[in-house]
Design a protein around this motif. Structure first.
Motif, PDB file in Angstrom:
ATOM      1  N   THR A   1       4.911   0.452   8.019  1.00 52.45           N
ATOM      2  CA  THR A   1       6.003  -0.662   6.555  1.00 52.45           C
ATOM      3  C   THR A   1       5.124   0.193   5.631  1.00 52.45           C
ATOM      4  OG1 THR A   1       3.790  -2.416   6.332  1.00 52.45           O
ATOM      5  CG2 THR A   1       6.287  -3.077   7.701  1.00 52.45           C
ATOM      6  N   THR A   2       3.905   0.686   5.394  1.00 54.24           N
ATOM      7  CA  THR A   2       3.161   1.706   4.418  1.00 54.24           C
ATOM      8  C   THR A   2       4.066   2.505   4.733  1.00 54.24           C
ATOM      9  OG1 THR A   2       1.051   0.897   5.167  1.00 54.24           O
ATOM     10  CG2 THR A   2       0.789   3.128   4.209  1.00 54.24           C
ATOM     11  N   CYS A   3       4.739   3.285   5.731  1.00 56.01           N
ATOM     12  CA  CYS A   3       4.869   4.351   5.924  1.00 56.01           C
ATOM     13  C   CYS A   3       6.181   4.723   4.855  1.00 56.01           C
ATOM     14  CB  CYS A   3       5.307   5.601   7.144  1.00 56.01           C
ATOM     15  SG  CYS A   3       3.712   5.665   7.841  1.00 56.01           S
ATOM     16  N   ALA A   4       7.130   3.519   5.434  1.00 59.87           N
ATOM     17  CA  ALA A   4       8.129   3.325   5.212  1.00 59.87           C
ATOM     18  C   ALA A   4       8.384   2.969   3.546  1.00 59.87           C
ATOM     19  CB  ALA A   4       9.165   1.492   5.785  1.00 59.87           C
ATOM     20  N   GLY A   5       7.043   2.177   2.957  1.00 60.81           N
ATOM     21  CA  GLY A   5       7.487   1.564   1.201  1.00 60.81           C
ATOM     22  C   GLY A   5       6.885   3.239   0.654  1.00 60.81           C
ATOM     23  N   ILE A   6       6.084   4.158   1.234  1.00 61.08           N
ATOM     24  CA  ILE A   6       5.650   5.143   0.652  1.00 61.08           C
ATOM     25  C   ILE A   6       7.479   6.095   0.945  1.00 61.08           C
ATOM     26  CG2 ILE A   6       5.490   7.778   1.266  1.00 61.08           C
ATOM     27  CD1 ILE A   6       2.541   6.498   2.249  1.00 61.08           C
ATOM     28  N   LEU A   7       8.196   6.200   2.032  1.00 56.35           N
ATOM     29  CA  LEU A   7       9.314   6.424   1.861  1.00 56.35           C
ATOM     30  C   LEU A   7      10.674   5.997   0.793  1.00 56.35           C
ATOM     31  CD1 LEU A   7      10.809   8.752   3.450  1.00 56.35           C
ATOM     32  CD2 LEU A   7      11.482   7.625   5.036  1.00 56.35           C
TER      33      LEU A   7
ATOM     34  N   PHE B   1       1.005  -1.546  -0.302  1.00 57.96           N
ATOM     35  CA  PHE B   1      -0.091  -0.433  -0.038  1.00 57.96           C
ATOM     36  C   PHE B   1       0.439   1.444   0.045  1.00 57.96           C
ATOM     37  CE2 PHE B   1      -3.253   2.476   2.518  1.00 57.96           C
ATOM     38  CZ  PHE B   1      -4.257   2.993   1.291  1.00 57.96           C
ATOM     39  N   GLY B   2       2.171   1.198   1.249  1.00 57.27           N
ATOM     40  CA  GLY B   2       2.778   2.356   1.380  1.00 57.27           C
ATOM     41  C   GLY B   2       3.137   2.405  -0.502  1.00 57.27           C
ATOM     42  N   TYR B   3       4.374   1.700  -0.811  1.00 59.45           N
ATOM     43  CA  TYR B   3       4.507   2.034  -2.034  1.00 59.45           C
ATOM     44  C   TYR B   3       3.947   2.181  -3.291  1.00 59.45           C
ATOM     45  CZ  TYR B   3       8.508   1.364  -5.774  1.00 59.45           C
ATOM     46  OH  TYR B   3       9.469   1.134  -6.730  1.00 59.45           O
ATOM     47  N   ASP B   4       3.173   1.750  -3.650  1.00 55.77           N
ATOM     48  CA  ASP B   4       2.003   2.452  -4.572  1.00 55.77           C
ATOM     49  C   ASP B   4       1.241   3.781  -4.466  1.00 55.77           C
ATOM     50  OD1 ASP B   4       0.626   1.501  -6.698  1.00 55.77           O
ATOM     51  OD2 ASP B   4      -1.510   3.402  -5.557  1.00 55.77           O
ATOM     52  N   LEU B   5       1.168   4.084  -2.995  1.00 55.94           N
ATOM     53  CA  LEU B   5       0.948   5.378  -2.514  1.00 55.94           C
ATOM     54  C   LEU B   5       2.341   6.147  -3.193  1.00 55.94           C
ATOM     55  CD1 LEU B   5      -0.923   5.655   0.594  1.00 55.94           C
ATOM     56  CD2 LEU B   5      -1.769   5.999  -0.757  1.00 55.94           C
ATOM     57  N   GLY B   6       3.145   6.453  -2.325  1.00 59.34           N
ATOM     58  CA  GLY B   6       4.073   6.690  -3.110  1.00 59.34           C
ATOM     59  C   GLY B   6       4.651   6.373  -4.487  1.00 59.34           C
ATOM     60  N   VAL B   7       4.843   6.257  -4.749  1.00 58.23           N
ATOM     61  CA  VAL B   7       5.243   5.587  -6.251  1.00 58.23           C
ATOM     62  C   VAL B   7       4.440   6.712  -7.057  1.00 58.23           C
ATOM     63  CG1 VAL B   7       4.843   3.748  -7.118  1.00 58.23           C
ATOM     64  CG2 VAL B   7       6.774   4.456  -7.943  1.00 58.23           C
ATOM     65  N   SER B   8       3.191   6.309  -7.022  1.00 58.99           N
ATOM     66  CA  SER B   8       1.966   6.851  -7.996  1.00 58.99           C
ATOM     67  C   SER B   8       1.911   8.315  -8.724  1.00 58.99           C
ATOM     68  CB  SER B   8       0.345   6.588  -7.922  1.00 58.99           C
ATOM     69  OG  SER B   8       0.234   6.853  -6.948  1.00 58.99           O
ATOM     70  N   GLY B   9       1.896   9.135  -6.850  1.00 62.28           N
ATOM     71  CA  GLY B   9       1.864  11.029  -7.144  1.00 62.28           C
ATOM     72  C   GLY B   9       4.044  11.230  -8.139  1.00 62.28           C
ATOM     73  N   GLY B  10       4.704  10.610  -7.722  1.00 63.38           N
ATOM     74  CA  GLY B  10       6.222  11.065  -8.300  1.00 63.38           C
ATOM     75  C   GLY B  10       5.737  10.417  -9.812  1.00 63.38           C
ATOM     76  N   VAL B  11       5.532   9.484 -10.366  1.00 60.42           N
ATOM     77  CA  VAL B  11       4.962   8.660 -11.823  1.00 60.42           C
ATOM     78  C   VAL B  11       4.622  10.054 -12.091  1.00 60.42           C
ATOM     79  CG1 VAL B  11       5.052   7.581 -13.066  1.00 60.42           C
ATOM     80  CG2 VAL B  11       5.819   6.638 -10.954  1.00 60.42           C
ATOM     81  N   THR B  12       3.603  10.607 -12.572  1.00 62.44           N
ATOM     82  CA  THR B  12       2.715  11.311 -12.448  1.00 62.44           C
ATOM     83  C   THR B  12       3.533  12.760 -12.654  1.00 62.44           C
ATOM     84  OG1 THR B  12       1.298  11.362 -10.807  1.00 62.44           O
ATOM     85  CG2 THR B  12       0.439  10.212 -12.332  1.00 62.44           C
ATOM     86  N   SER B  13       4.339  12.592 -12.257  1.00 61.71           N
ATOM     87  CA  SER B  13       5.026  13.957 -12.203  1.00 61.71           C
ATOM     88  C   SER B  13       6.233  14.070 -13.243  1.00 61.71           C
ATOM     89  CB  SER B  13       5.228  14.675 -10.900  1.00 61.71           C
ATOM     90  OG  SER B  13       6.427  13.840 -11.100  1.00 61.71           O
ATOM     91  N   MET B  14       6.610  12.689 -13.814  1.00 63.38           N
ATOM     92  CA  MET B  14       8.247  12.630 -14.780  1.00 63.38           C
ATOM     93  C   MET B  14       7.319  12.606 -15.958  1.00 63.38           C
ATOM     94  SD  MET B  14       9.624   8.587 -12.911  1.00 63.38           S
ATOM     95  CE  MET B  14      10.025   8.707 -11.141  1.00 63.38           C
ATOM     96  N   ASP B  15       8.480  13.926 -16.737  1.00 62.57           N
ATOM     97  CA  ASP B  15       7.979  14.133 -18.309  1.00 62.57           C
ATOM     98  C   ASP B  15       8.136  12.692 -19.245  1.00 62.57           C
ATOM     99  OD1 ASP B  15       7.962  16.697 -17.290  1.00 62.57           O
ATOM    100  OD2 ASP B  15       9.897  17.776 -17.803  1.00 62.57           O
ATOM    101  N   ASP B  16       8.902  11.468 -18.886  1.00 61.25           N
ATOM    102  CA  ASP B  16       9.091  10.439 -19.388  1.00 61.25           C
ATOM    103  C   ASP B  16       7.714  10.003 -19.771  1.00 61.25           C
ATOM    104  OD1 ASP B  16      11.695  11.161 -20.233  1.00 61.25           O
ATOM    105  OD2 ASP B  16      12.702  10.006 -19.253  1.00 61.25           O
ATOM    106  N   PHE B  17       6.801  10.071 -19.110  1.00 62.95           N
ATOM    107  CA  PHE B  17       5.569   9.364 -18.402  1.00 62.95           C
ATOM    108  C   PHE B  17       5.009  10.043 -18.924  1.00 62.95           C
ATOM    109  CE2 PHE B  17       2.204   8.697 -16.127  1.00 62.95           C
ATOM    110  CZ  PHE B  17       2.019   7.431 -16.168  1.00 62.95           C
TER     111      PHE B  17
END
Length: 514
Positions: free
Chosen positions: A180-186, A40-56
């Motif tokens: 572990t959710t927070c660790a995944g986000i970080l 849950f945490g990794y997805d919370l953290g990764v999706s917002g970052g990916v949607t701001s990447m120019d290549d994506f």
């Protein structure tokens, strides 16, 4: 606080006889079981970052990329307002919403481990598909598979931790899920920070690495023991006794084991747990644990910040790397706050954390709205001082959320439900949580565009509402055995009038005295 003196031969009266010792086996079981939160945490953290990447954006959302990089005097709030882009984020939570009902049946019939394993496999398949995506349909299908993993994992893991933990330490143990959710986000933020500079496929690395926590969760699901509660519910009494002795570190588990057996007898008598949950005797658990707290957790506005932190910071004038780094800082606050909550929640209680942190969150939202109302919008860039102030305020907001609604939003519901409705109720918890997560994820950027700074005032008003909800309706549950929680509602100033008539008529169980 309701205690353990009950007239008659009722379960719950033996709580003072429970014994436990800390063991390495117990620690290993809980830590590995809690790895479900990392999905849950990794997805919370990764999706917002990916949607701001120019290549994506160039590959899948070129119109958003063009609008992002145009220097027109448009309202800065609206740079990322694209419903297909937000569907990339919210589709996962819509999928999790539906999958949690399949998880409920599996969790009840085959145990918590079964749902953890299925969730890990589904999440792993989604991560692989997302990393290999060539078009938007592949992205969405991958997100749906990830949502299946979230639905199964979030349904089973909080139950697993609450049932494994002794009453005195249940708060800290259950919050391993949030940790572990927070660790995944970080970790996701850190991954995004580095992959943003790997062109043109850095975003594929970010999405593909979601497979790592899935593999860890799969290994954990295979290695860990099933909970004694679930084994008793399945009729495996000898195995349940052995596991209970092992996780408690003592042979003296007669009192707790008897309570588990009696709770299981009540659970087996329930043929339709979802219908049973609607009875008046379970009305407090339904309103507080299954509906109120899961919905309010998302309406704090925190997950909007977690989803879109890089996007928000870029909208506020930060560069791409600066935005990712700023979101890394705020998510660091979330991890620190969770550790604070783990060590203190069983000392100070759930209610104090909810109310004290709620006041801080309200202040932070009002300050954010005030700053943006005065200094932001219509192509105007923020000064460094104002930008730094916003980062600090968001940091403080996340710090407050991370020790209250974040971990307690999963802890409190998981400890409120008796065994006979626990799996069904947890499915509703996850379902409601995912409904509001999806709604917030889908509508936040559009609301930011149209309401502008008013969106933060809206969140402040909602936090005031939810703080009143906690103050008036939630009893303190710290250190109360999980099979004795029902006593709190029988002695609550409001809920006792709701449930007493139903209990007296339906099963003749006497009201507890404390």
């Amino acid at each position: 606080m309701a205690g353990g003196i009950v007239e008659g031969g009722e379960r719950g009266k033996r709580a003072h006889l429970y014994n436990h010792k800390f063991t390495i086996y117990f620690a290993f079981t809980c830590i590995v079981g809690a790895l479900g939160g990392s999905l849950f945490g990794y997805d919370l953290g990764v999706s917002g970052g990916v949607t701001s990447m120019d290549d994506f954006l160039k590959e899948f959302f070129p119109d958003v990329y063009m609008r992002k990089n145009m220097h027109q005097n448009e309202t800065d709030y609206c740079k990322y307002d694209n419903q297909v882009l937000t569907l990339f984020t919210s589709s996962l939570y819509i999928s999790a919403l539906f999958m949690t009902f399949f998880a409920s049946s599996l969790t009840r019939k085959k145990g918590r481990k079964a749902s953890i394993i299925v969730g890990a496999l589904s999440f792993l398949a989604g991560a692989i598909l997302n990393a290999a995506a060539k078009n938007i349909p592949m992205l969405i299908i991958g997100r749906i598979l990830l949502g299946g993993g979230i639905g199964f994992g979030n349904q089973a893991v909080p139950l697993y931790l609450s049932e494994m933990a002794p009453a005195k330490n249940r708060g800290a143990v259950n919050q391993l899920f949030q940790f572990t959710t927070c660790a995944g986000i970080l970790i996701a933020n850190l991954v995004n920070y580095f992959t943003n500079n790997i062109h043109p496929h850095g975003w594929r690395i970010s999405l593909g690495l979601a497979g790592v926590p899935a593999v860890l969760m799969l290994i954990g699901g295979i290695l860990c023991a099933e909970t004694p509660n679930s084994l008793v519910e399945q009729g495996k009494l000898d195995e349940a006794r052995k596991v209970l002795e092992k996780v408690r570190g003592t042979k003296d588990v007669d009192a707790e084991f008897e309570d588990l057996k009696e709770a299981s007898e009540e659970a087996r008598a329930v043929k339709s747990p979802f219908r049973t949950l609607l009875r008046r005797k379970y009305r407090p658990q339904l309103i507080i644990g299954a509906l109120g707290i899961p919905a309010f957790q998302q309406l704090t506005g925190n997950n909007s910040i977690l989803f879109y932190a890089p996007v928000i910071f870029q909208s506020l004038g930060f560069g791409a790397n600066a935005a990712l780094f700023s979101s890394f800082i705020t998510n660091g606050a979330l991890l620190v706050a969770t550790v604070i909550s783990m060590f203190l929640v069983d000392k100070f209680g759930r209610r104090k954390f909810f109310l004290e942190a709620g006041f801080e969150m309200i202040c932070c939202m009002i300050i954010t709205a005030s700053v943006l109302a005065v200094d932001f919008g219509h192509g105007k860039e923020l000064g460094k001082g104002i930008s730094a102030l916003l980062v600090v305020v968001i940091f403080l907001f996340v710090l407050a959320y991370g020790r209250s609604w974040g971990p307690l939003g999963w802890l409190v519901p998981s400890e409120l439900f008796p065994l006979e409705i626990r799996s069904a109720a947890q499915s509703i918890v996850v379902c409601v949580n995912m409904i509001f997560t999806a709604i917030v994820a889908q509508l936040f950027l559009m609301s930011l565009c149209h309401l502008k700074y008013g969106i933060f005032l809206l969140f402040a008003g909602l936090i005031i509402l939810m703080s009143c909800f906690v103050f008036f309706l939630l009893p303190e549950t710290k250190k109360v055995p999980i099979e004795e929680i029902y006593l709190l509602f029988e002695n609550h100033w409001f809920w006792k009038n709701v449930i007493t008539d139903d209990q007296n008529v339906s099963d003749g169980r006497p009201v507890a005295t404390v």
